[in-house]
Design an enzyme around this catalytic site. Structure first.
Site, PDB file in Angstrom:
ATOM      1  CB  SER A  31     -14.667 -17.221  48.100  1.00  0.00           C
ATOM      2  OG  SER A  31     -15.876 -17.055  47.404  1.00  0.00           O
ATOM      3  CE  LYS A  89     -17.287 -20.219  46.373  1.00  0.00           C
ATOM      4  NZ  LYS A  89     -17.481 -19.060  45.493  1.00  0.00           N
ATOM      5  CB  SER A 114     -18.739 -15.972  46.272  1.00  0.00           C
ATOM      6  OG  SER A 114     -17.877 -16.346  45.226  1.00  0.00           O
TER       7      SER A 114
END
Length: 465
Positions: A298, A62, A59
């Site tokens: 997230s 991102k 993640s």
């Protein structure tokens, strides 16, 4: 408060890493002291280890999505869901077809759509003479390459589509029955899905192998089986498999519940008719709010919805994982990020095919710090021991890390990454990236503390010379 020296002692951190580095996984680190006057992405590096080696970013991807979306779409961008027709409402009816244009809004709910139709009812609508067409993309890919198959029934890997309602996720509860080990599954009667349930509860721990299994079938049909150890109810979040069908059935039910009759049917289409009259629309919160949720919690659906929108925005065709990933790479390259060795296939980091280096992530962090248009993203990062995915994470709920580390986490099976900033006395003093791949669950159980925790503690506890 102890401050890290402006230029970190490489020998000290090199020796620390030799002591704390896990023996069974691969790691990469880059730490950069921050110069508020720096104008490029080649800031002095205080410490680096394997900074150019490629890792699965999870993640932390991102961060790239947030930057690319802000640069290309702007902070005020919002997804827009519209209802239109060729004619207006007259004599309590629409003479002809009605079009509901889905826009891939990752936050759109059935209540949002209900409010749109209630607005039409206030304008007098009681009957649709033709069909209600749900306009979307009928050929789109719903999952990116490299998504793990056993993640797909779970809501953090919900399908990414132009058709999104309620995060394409159904909430359910599995509870034990009193008389035996059988279970009862409950979910909203308004959800247009089917789930057969044969799961049992192992209340006294006498079943040698106890595990729940969710099978996904066509037409949003599921089968829950296996067993769950314990006696307390279990909350389930089930990702639907066919978002277009889910939207179609949801709208059919909604019209009936609202008392709006329809002579035709609720149908799916990719055609976007021109010269129609806008009757009602719903806008999502602006991009700056979406990135806040995406980074703090997230949120994968927001990330990949934005990625697809980047492809649509840059290339003028329906957004996809392929053109969205290509667009994101182009946007970031134009901002000075060297992604020549990177492999990008989604915006969330769910794919095992993504590959980034610590150096590439560090360049993204430095861009966020140096570009005033991107500064707001710093305040959206989880804060150790306080907010988001770092609120309760082991090692981050106490000093010296609590309240000092602002970072995006990147976690999945075998992956434990962290990328962000050190903030001391109100000033950002360091940007850092710590990547760890090949992190075995069995090793995780025996470690004193995560590698990223031990490294940051060592870095922050070092006194000035």
């Amino acid at each position: 408060m102890l401050f890290v020296t402006p230029v970190l002692a490489n020998d000290y951190l090199t020796n620390i890493v030799k002591i704390i580095e896990p023996k069974t996984s691969q790691t990469a680190i880059i730490v950069s002291p921050l110069d508020n006057n720096a104008k490029d992405l080649k800031a002095d590096v205080g410490f680096r280890k394997d900074a150019e080696r490629l890792f699965v970013p999870a993640s932390t991807m991102k961060l790239l999505t947030a930057v690319a979306a802000t640069k290309a779409l702007g902070r005020d961008f919002s997804f827009t869901t519209q209802i239109d027709s060729f004619v207006g409402i007259k004599n309590n009816r629409i003479e002809g077809d009605l079009f509901l244009r889905f826009d891939g809004d990752p936050t759109l709910t059935t209540n949002d759509l209900r409010q749109l139709f209630k607005l039409l009812q206030k304008q007098g609508l009681k009957h649709i003479e033709g069909n209600l067409y749900l306009v979307g993309d009928q050929q789109e890919t719903l999952q990116a390459p490299g998504w793990v198959w056993d993640d797909l029934g779970i809501c953090y890997a919900a399908p990414v589509s132009r058709y999104i309602l309620n995060q394409n996720c159904v909430k359910a509860k599995l509870a034990p029955t009193l008389a035996d080990n059988q279970s009862k599954l409950t979910f909203s009667q308004f959800e247009p899905i089917s789930i057969t349930n044969t799961a049992v509860f192992d209340k006294v721990d006498d079943i040698p192998f106890c595990e729940l299994s969710l099978q996904r079938h066509s037409n949003n049909q599921f089968a829950l089986s296996g067993c769950y150890a314990g006696q307390k109810p279990l909350k389930l979040s089930i990702a639907i498999s066919d978002p277009a069908l889910y939207a179609q059935n949801s709208l059919t039910n909604m019209l009936e519940n609202l008392g709006i009759s329809i002579n035709g049917n609720v149908l799916l289409t990719s055609k976007r008719p021109a010269n129609t009259l806008l009757l009602a629309q719903h806008k999502s919160k602006p991009l700056s709010d979406l990135t806040d949720t995406m980074l703090l919690k997230s949120d994968n659906l927001i990330a990949d919805s934005l990625l697809k929108r980047l492809g649509q925005h840059i290339y003028g065709v329906p957004g996809s994982f392929i053109n969205g990933s290509t667009a994101m790479k182009q946007i970031l390259t134009d901002q000075g990020i060297d992604l020549s060795s990177a492999n990008i296939v989604d915006g969330s980091g769910l794919s095992r095919y993504n590959l980034l280096s610590a150096q590439q992530l560090s360049q993204v962090l430095l861009l966020i710090k140096q570009d005033k248009q991107l500064n707001f993203l710093i305040d959206q990062l989880p804060i150790a021991g306080k907010t988001g995915t770092l609120a309760y994470r082991s090692g981050y709920t106490s000093l010296p890390l609590k309240g000092i580390v602002l970072a995006k986490t990147g976690s999945m099976m075998g992956v434990a990454n962290l990328a962000g900033f050190i903030k001391q006395d109100g000033q950002l003093t360091q940007a850092f990236v710590i990547l760890e791949n090949g992190h075995s669950p069995s090793v995780k159980k025996t470690e004193v503390a995560p590698f990223n925790v031990l490294f940051l503690q060592s870095m922050l506890q070092k006194s000035q010379p």
